[in-house]
Design a protein around this motif. Structure first.
Motif, mmCIF file in Angstrom:
data_model
loop_
_atom_site.group_PDB
_atom_site.id
_atom_site.type_symbol
_atom_site.label_atom_id
_atom_site.label_comp_id
_atom_site.label_asym_id
_atom_site.label_seq_id
_atom_site.Cartn_x
_atom_site.Cartn_y
_atom_site.Cartn_z
ATOM 1 N N MET A 56 -69.988 -36.154 -12.310
ATOM 2 C CA MET A 56 -70.078 -35.210 -13.335
ATOM 3 C C MET A 56 -68.774 -35.040 -14.107
ATOM 4 N N GLN A 57 -68.841 -34.789 -15.430
ATOM 5 C CA GLN A 57 -67.542 -34.665 -16.145
ATOM 6 C C GLN A 57 -67.819 -33.692 -17.045
ATOM 7 N N PHE A 58 -66.861 -32.585 -17.035
ATOM 8 C CA PHE A 58 -66.851 -31.678 -17.994
ATOM 9 C C PHE A 58 -66.328 -32.050 -19.242
ATOM 10 N N THR A 59 -66.814 -31.406 -20.434
ATOM 11 C CA THR A 59 -65.899 -31.391 -21.706
ATOM 12 C C THR A 59 -65.514 -30.124 -22.046
ATOM 13 N N LYS A 60 -64.836 -30.149 -23.217
ATOM 14 C CA LYS A 60 -64.485 -28.612 -23.970
ATOM 15 C C LYS A 60 -65.863 -28.120 -24.267
ATOM 16 N N ASP A 61 -66.745 -28.735 -24.548
ATOM 17 C CA ASP A 61 -68.002 -28.180 -25.163
ATOM 18 C C ASP A 61 -69.014 -27.828 -23.953
ATOM 19 N N SER A 62 -68.655 -28.152 -22.750
ATOM 20 C CA SER A 62 -69.611 -27.615 -21.395
ATOM 21 C C SER A 62 -69.327 -26.242 -21.405
ATOM 22 N N GLY A 63 -70.690 -25.711 -21.215
ATOM 23 C CA GLY A 63 -70.919 -24.266 -20.921
ATOM 24 C C GLY A 63 -69.781 -23.445 -19.945
ATOM 25 N N VAL B 28 -67.013 -24.725 -18.857
ATOM 26 C CA VAL B 28 -65.527 -24.548 -19.354
ATOM 27 C C VAL B 28 -65.223 -23.578 -20.300
ATOM 28 N N LYS B 29 -66.390 -23.350 -21.098
ATOM 29 C CA LYS B 29 -66.349 -22.072 -22.040
ATOM 30 C C LYS B 29 -66.084 -20.825 -21.157
ATOM 31 N N VAL B 30 -66.944 -20.747 -20.352
ATOM 32 C CA VAL B 30 -66.724 -19.546 -19.405
ATOM 33 C C VAL B 30 -65.533 -19.115 -18.963
ATOM 34 N N TRP B 31 -65.067 -20.225 -18.303
ATOM 35 C CA TRP B 31 -63.597 -20.213 -17.605
ATOM 36 C C TRP B 31 -62.548 -20.105 -18.481
#
Length: 46
Positions: free
Chosen positions: A1-8, A10-13
């Motif tokens: 799994m890889q997160f991006t700047k648009d991942s939910g 990531v936005k929460v953190w």
């Protein structure tokens, strides 16, 4: 799994760090979450 700047998650953190609820050191080492959150907060990811 890889997160991006648009991942939910990531936005929460990012929002939690920006309002001061948590600091960057408290972001969990979960896949690349901490790296992406740090980059977004520091403005290195657009």
């Amino acid at each position: 799994m890889q997160f991006t700047k648009d991942s939910g998650l990531v936005k929460v953190w990012v929002s939690l760090v920006l309002v001061g609820t948590y600091n960057l050191e408290e972001v969990p080492q979960f896949f690349n979450l901490k790296t992406v959150v740090t980059e977004v907060v520091n403005g290195t990811v657009l």
